[in-house]
Design a protein around this motif. Structure first.
Motif, PDB file in Angstrom:
ATOM      1  N   UNK A  45       5.585 -14.095  -1.897  1.00  0.00           N
ATOM      2  CA  UNK A  45       4.255 -14.415  -2.400  1.00  0.00           C
ATOM      3  C   UNK A  45       3.696 -13.212  -3.157  1.00  0.00           C
ATOM      4  N   UNK A  46       2.591 -13.401  -3.810  1.00  0.00           N
ATOM      5  CA  UNK A  46       2.028 -12.359  -4.684  1.00  0.00           C
ATOM      6  C   UNK A  46       1.592 -11.127  -3.891  1.00  0.00           C
ATOM      7  N   UNK A  47       1.034 -11.317  -2.687  1.00  0.00           N
ATOM      8  CA  UNK A  47       0.582 -10.196  -1.868  1.00  0.00           C
ATOM      9  C   UNK A  47       1.769  -9.313  -1.472  1.00  0.00           C
ATOM     10  N   UNK A  48       2.857  -9.918  -1.043  1.00  0.00           N
ATOM     11  CA  UNK A  48       4.052  -9.164  -0.651  1.00  0.00           C
ATOM     12  C   UNK A  48       4.649  -8.449  -1.848  1.00  0.00           C
ATOM     13  N   UNK A  49       4.683  -9.124  -2.972  1.00  0.00           N
ATOM     14  CA  UNK A  49       5.212  -8.528  -4.197  1.00  0.00           C
ATOM     15  C   UNK A  49       4.396  -7.308  -4.618  1.00  0.00           C
ATOM     16  N   UNK A  50       3.066  -7.397  -4.502  1.00  0.00           N
ATOM     17  CA  UNK A  50       2.196  -6.275  -4.849  1.00  0.00           C
ATOM     18  C   UNK A  50       2.397  -5.114  -3.878  1.00  0.00           C
ATOM     19  N   UNK A  51       2.563  -5.410  -2.584  1.00  0.00           N
ATOM     20  CA  UNK A  51       2.779  -4.360  -1.587  1.00  0.00           C
ATOM     21  C   UNK A  51       4.080  -3.617  -1.858  1.00  0.00           C
ATOM     22  N   UNK A  52       5.152  -4.353  -2.160  1.00  0.00           N
ATOM     23  CA  UNK A  52       6.443  -3.719  -2.461  1.00  0.00           C
ATOM     24  C   UNK A  52       6.318  -2.851  -3.704  1.00  0.00           C
TER      25      UNK A  52
END
Length: 61
Positions: A45-52
């Motif tokens: 998801x977008x949140x996980x992608x941003x965190x990575x």
């Protein structure tokens, strides 16, 4: 007359070497594709992608 068998043997050995190298390349490509396919557990998801992205871009101290 001894030169002809040597040249045939050299040709056969060269063909075997190139065939072996080609086989190794194909195995490497297959292994890379399998590894790439198996490491992804699912869509991110977008949140996980941003965190990575943040973790990767932040310099380590």
């Amino acid at each position: 007359m001894a030169e002809k068998p040597k040249s045939v043997v050299l040709t056969v050995v060269a063909a075997a070497v190139f065939a072996g190298l080609g086989r190794m390349v194909l195995q490497k490509v297959k292994a890379d594709r399998a590894a790439r396919a198996s490491k992804v557990a699912g869509p991110l998801d977008e949140k996980t992608r941003a965190w990575i992205s943040d973790v990767v871009r932040t310099p380590r101290r």
